[in-house]
Design a protein around this motif. Structure first.
Motif, PDB file in Angstrom:
ATOM      1  N   PRO A  33       0.815  -1.224   0.000  1.00 34.55           N
ATOM      2  CA  PRO A  33       0.000   0.000   0.000  1.00 34.55           C
ATOM      3  C   PRO A  33       0.845   1.270   0.000  1.00 34.55           C
ATOM      4  CG  PRO A  33      -0.870  -1.586   1.571  1.00 34.55           C
ATOM      5  CD  PRO A  33       0.443  -2.139   1.093  1.00 34.55           C
ATOM      6  N   GLU A  34       2.069   1.174   0.540  1.00 33.76           N
ATOM      7  CA  GLU A  34       2.963   2.328   0.565  1.00 33.76           C
ATOM      8  C   GLU A  34       3.674   2.538  -0.771  1.00 33.76           C
ATOM      9  OE1 GLU A  34       2.549   0.397   4.552  1.00 33.76           O
ATOM     10  OE2 GLU A  34       3.219  -0.321   2.582  1.00 33.76           O
ATOM     11  N   LEU A  35       3.395   1.672  -1.752  1.00 28.69           N
ATOM     12  CA  LEU A  35       4.046   1.691  -3.057  1.00 28.69           C
ATOM     13  C   LEU A  35       5.559   1.516  -2.917  1.00 28.69           C
ATOM     14  CD1 LEU A  35       1.994   4.460  -4.917  1.00 28.69           C
ATOM     15  CD2 LEU A  35       1.501   2.010  -4.667  1.00 28.69           C
ATOM     16  N   MET A  36       5.915   0.548  -2.072  1.00 24.96           N
ATOM     17  CA  MET A  36       7.300   0.182  -1.806  1.00 24.96           C
ATOM     18  C   MET A  36       7.508  -1.304  -2.067  1.00 24.96           C
ATOM     19  SD  MET A  36       9.438   2.571  -0.604  1.00 24.96           S
ATOM     20  CE  MET A  36      10.565   1.814   0.561  1.00 24.96           C
ATOM     21  N   PRO A  37       8.769  -1.732  -2.276  1.00 27.75           N
ATOM     22  CA  PRO A  37       9.042  -3.165  -2.388  1.00 27.75           C
ATOM     23  C   PRO A  37       8.691  -3.884  -1.087  1.00 27.75           C
ATOM     24  CG  PRO A  37      10.897  -1.870  -3.199  1.00 27.75           C
ATOM     25  CD  PRO A  37       9.965  -0.908  -2.508  1.00 27.75           C
ATOM     26  N   LEU A  38       8.108  -5.067  -1.199  1.00 24.40           N
ATOM     27  CA  LEU A  38       7.673  -5.810  -0.016  1.00 24.40           C
ATOM     28  C   LEU A  38       8.828  -6.225   0.897  1.00 24.40           C
ATOM     29  CD1 LEU A  38       5.355  -7.136   1.572  1.00 24.40           C
ATOM     30  CD2 LEU A  38       5.639  -9.152   0.115  1.00 24.40           C
ATOM     31  N   PRO A  39       9.957  -6.736   0.386  1.00 18.68           N
ATOM     32  CA  PRO A  39      11.004  -7.215   1.306  1.00 18.68           C
ATOM     33  C   PRO A  39      11.515  -6.152   2.271  1.00 18.68           C
ATOM     34  CG  PRO A  39      11.408  -8.067  -0.896  1.00 18.68           C
ATOM     35  CD  PRO A  39      10.296  -7.061  -1.025  1.00 18.68           C
ATOM     36  N   ILE A  40      11.759  -4.942   1.801  1.00 24.65           N
ATOM     37  CA  ILE A  40      12.286  -3.908   2.698  1.00 24.65           C
ATOM     38  C   ILE A  40      11.225  -3.447   3.681  1.00 24.65           C
ATOM     39  CG2 ILE A  40      11.794  -2.008   1.090  1.00 24.65           C
ATOM     40  CD1 ILE A  40      14.775  -2.277   3.537  1.00 24.65           C
ATOM     41  N   MET A  41       9.959  -3.392   3.268  1.00 24.98           N
ATOM     42  CA  MET A  41       8.912  -2.990   4.200  1.00 24.98           C
ATOM     43  C   MET A  41       8.756  -4.013   5.321  1.00 24.98           C
ATOM     44  SD  MET A  41       7.947  -0.028   3.343  1.00 24.98           S
ATOM     45  CE  MET A  41       6.595   0.124   4.514  1.00 24.98           C
ATOM     46  N   LEU A  42       8.823  -5.297   4.995  1.00 24.88           N
ATOM     47  CA  LEU A  42       8.736  -6.332   6.035  1.00 24.88           C
ATOM     48  C   LEU A  42       9.941  -6.270   6.960  1.00 24.88           C
ATOM     49  CD1 LEU A  42       7.423  -9.382   3.962  1.00 24.88           C
ATOM     50  CD2 LEU A  42       6.114  -7.899   5.500  1.00 24.88           C
ATOM     51  N   ALA A  43      11.126  -6.064   6.397  1.00 26.95           N
ATOM     52  CA  ALA A  43      12.326  -5.984   7.223  1.00 26.95           C
ATOM     53  C   ALA A  43      12.240  -4.810   8.196  1.00 26.95           C
ATOM     54  CB  ALA A  43      13.564  -5.862   6.336  1.00 26.95           C
ATOM     55  N   HIS A  44      11.773  -3.655   7.731  1.00 26.02           N
ATOM     56  CA  HIS A  44      11.601  -2.500   8.616  1.00 26.02           C
ATOM     57  C   HIS A  44      10.596  -2.809   9.719  1.00 26.02           C
ATOM     58  CE1 HIS A  44      14.133   0.154   6.458  1.00 26.02           C
ATOM     59  NE2 HIS A  44      13.309   0.472   5.480  1.00 26.02           N
ATOM     60  N   ARG A  45       9.495  -3.410   9.360  1.00 28.97           N
ATOM     61  CA  ARG A  45       8.451  -3.665  10.362  1.00 28.97           C
ATOM     62  C   ARG A  45       8.914  -4.652  11.425  1.00 28.97           C
ATOM     63  NH1 ARG A  45       3.794  -3.904   5.741  1.00 28.97           N
ATOM     64  NH2 ARG A  45       3.373  -1.657   5.634  1.00 28.97           N
ATOM     65  N   LEU A  46       9.725  -5.624  11.024  1.00 33.98           N
ATOM     66  CA  LEU A  46      10.273  -6.555  12.010  1.00 33.98           C
ATOM     67  C   LEU A  46      11.174  -5.818  13.002  1.00 33.98           C
ATOM     68  CD1 LEU A  46      11.101  -9.593   9.702  1.00 33.98           C
ATOM     69  CD2 LEU A  46       9.442  -9.588  11.579  1.00 33.98           C
TER      70      LEU A  46
END
Length: 401
Positions: free
Chosen positions: A131-144
Motif C-alpha cells: 500500500p505504501e508503493l514500496m518493495p515488499l522485502p524492505i517494508m517487512l524488514a523494517h516492520r520486524l
C-alpha cells in the motif's frame, strides 16, 4: 532486479535504531534538527562515529544558533536505549568529542545563489507491491525491526537489547510476491536466556521471538510451513551496540532506501541539510516516482536526477517504467517537468524541508513512512498526472493507490 517471468527470491535487510550505524545517523540528524529549529537556513553536514565508550561528532556547520553537541548526543543515545552499563555503552559515561567546523566558502558561493550543494546522481522508486508503493522485502524488514524495538521498550520480552537486525527473503512468481521464504532476526539480549552451554539462546527464547516479533508482522498470508525462521543464527548476541562494532553516519544507505530493489546514487542522507541534493533530490525523486505509480501511468517507476555543484536545474532526468508504463516515458517526463520543481530551492519549498523533521527519518527507512513531515510520501499530484497522461475518464491509479 525486475524479472517479470519465472520464480525467484529477493532479499532485503533492516536494522534497529540501536545498531551502531543508526545511532550515528540519529545523532547527525539530531544535530541537523537542532540547527533548523532556530535557524531554518543553517547549513549542516554532520558526521558521527561511535565506538567503545566514545562518540565523535564532526563535519561542517554554518549557523546563527548554538547546539550543545555533548548534551544532544547523550540525549539521543539515552532515548535509543543505551542507558545502562549492562549494554557496554552508556550515555552517561561515554566520551563525546566535538570536531565540527564551518562550511567551505567555495561551496557556499554556489549554494547561496540557489545551486545544488554538490554534484551527484539520485534515484527514486515506487511499485505496487505494498500500500505504501514500496518493495515488499524492505517494508517487512523494517516492520520486524520496529516490532523488535516496541517489544523491547514495552518489556514484553525484557531480555532484548537495543541492537538488532532483520532480513527477509521473499519468493516471487512472475514478478509478484507470493510468500516469505526465509526470515532472519538477530537481536542483542542479556545472558539470562542462554542455555547451559552458554553459547546458544534457549529454544524457549527463540519461540518467544517468533511468536512476539515475526508472526504478528508476517501473519498467515506470507508464512507457510516451509518458511524458515533463523533467530540469532550464530547462537547468541550478548555483546552488541558500539562496544561490538563501530558505527558511522551514512553506512546503511540501502536500508535507508529500497532494500536494493532500486539503484542508489551513493550519497548518504543523514546529517545533511536540504541544500544537499544527496538528500533533497532523492526525496523529490521518490515523490515523483510514487505519484507516477499512484496515477496509474505505470506499475513500477525508477527516476534518476543528476546535478552539478552550483547549478540549480538538474543536468539529467531519466525515467524507467520497466515495461509497465501505460504511456511512453518521454510523455511521463514532460508531465513531471511541468508539475514537479527540480531545483534545490523548488524541492525545498515543495517538500517543506527547512523544518526539524529529520531525526525521525534516521531509522526504519526514509520512504514508505506515514509519519508527519514525510511530505515526499504524499500522492497529492497523482490525479493531475492521471488526467494529463491517461485522460479524465481513467480511475485506475487512484482506486489502486
Amino acid at each position: 532486479m525486475h524479472r517479470a517471468n519465472g520464480t525467484y527470491h529477493f532479499t532485503s535487510e533492516s536494522v534497529t535504531e540501536g545498531h551502531p550505524d543508526k545511532v550515528c545517523d540519529q545523532i547527525s540528524d539530531g544535530v541537523l534538527d537542532a540547527v533548523l529549529k532556530d535557524d531554518p537556513t543553517g547549513r549542516v553536514a554532520c558526521e558521527t562515529f561511535v565506538s567503545r565508550g566514545v562518540v565523535i561528532v564532526g563535519g561542517e556547520i554554518t549557523t546563527k544558533t548554538f547546539v550543545d553537541v555533548d548534551q544532544l548526543a547523550r540525549q539521543v543515545v539515552t532515548e535509543i536505549g543505551y542507558d545502562h552499563p549492562k549494554y557496554g555503552f552508556d550515555a552517561a559515561t561515554c566520551a563525546v568529542l566535538n570536531a565540527i567546523g564551518r562550511q567551505s566558502p567555495d561551496i557556499a558561493q554556489g549554494v547561496d545563489t540557489g545551486g545544488a550543494g554538490d554534484q551527484g546522481i539520485m534515484f527514486g522508486y515506487a511499485c505496487r507491491e505494498t500500500p505504501e508503493l514500496m518493495p515488499l522485502p524492505i517494508m517487512l524488514a523494517h516492520r520486524l525491526c520496529q516490532k523488535l524495538a516496541s517489544v523491547r521498550r514495552s518489556n514484553e520480552l525484557d531480555y532484548l537489547g537495543p541492537d538488532g537486525k532483520s532480513q527477509v527473503t521473499v519468493e516471487y512468481v512472475d514478478g509478484r510476491p507470493l510468500r516469505v521464504d526465509t526470515v532472519v532476526v538477530s537481536t542483542q539480549h542479556t545472558p539470562d536466556i542462554l542455555d547451559r552451554s552458554g553459547k546458544q539462546i534457549t529454544d524457549k527464547a527463540r519461540n518467544e521471538i517468533i511468536e512476539a516479533i515475526i508472526k504478528p508482522i508476517l501473519g498467515k498470508r506470507l508464512m507457510d510451513k516451509q518458511t524458515r525462521c533463523l533467530i540469532n543464527p550464530t547462537g547468541k548476541f550478548v555483546v552488541g551496540g558500539p562496544i561490538s562494532d563501530t558505527g558511522v553516519t551514512g553506512r546503511k544507505i540501502i536500508v535507508d532506501t529500497y532494500g536494493g530493489r532500486a539503484p542508489h546514487g551513493g550519497g548518504a542522507f543523514s546529517g545533511k541539510d536540504p541544500t544537499k541534493v544527496d538528500r533533497s533530490a532523492c526525496y523529490m525523486a521518490r515523490y515523483i516516482a510514487k505519484n507516477v505509480v499512484a496515477s496509474g501511468a505505470a506499475d513500477r517507476c525508477t527516476v534518476q536526477l543528476a546535478y552539478a555543484i552550483g547549478v540549480a536545474e538538474p543536468v539529467g532526468v531519466y525515467f524507467d517504467t520497466h515495461g509497465t508504463g501505460q504511456v511512453d516515458e518521454s510523455r511521463i517526463e514532460a508531465a513531471v517537468r511541468k508539475h514537479f520543481p527540480m531545483t534545490p530551492r523548488g524541492i525545498i519549498q515543495t517538500l517543506k524541508l527547512r523544518r526539524p523533521i529529520y531525526r525521525a527519518t534516521a531509522a526504519y527507512g526514509h520512504f514508505g513512512r506515514e509519519d508527519a513531515g514525510f511530505e515526499w510520501e504524499k500522492t497529492d499530484r497523482a490525479e493531475v498526472l492521471r488526467e494529463e497522461l491517461l485522460g479524465k475518464s481513467s480511475k485506475k491509479a487512484l482506486a489502486a493507490a
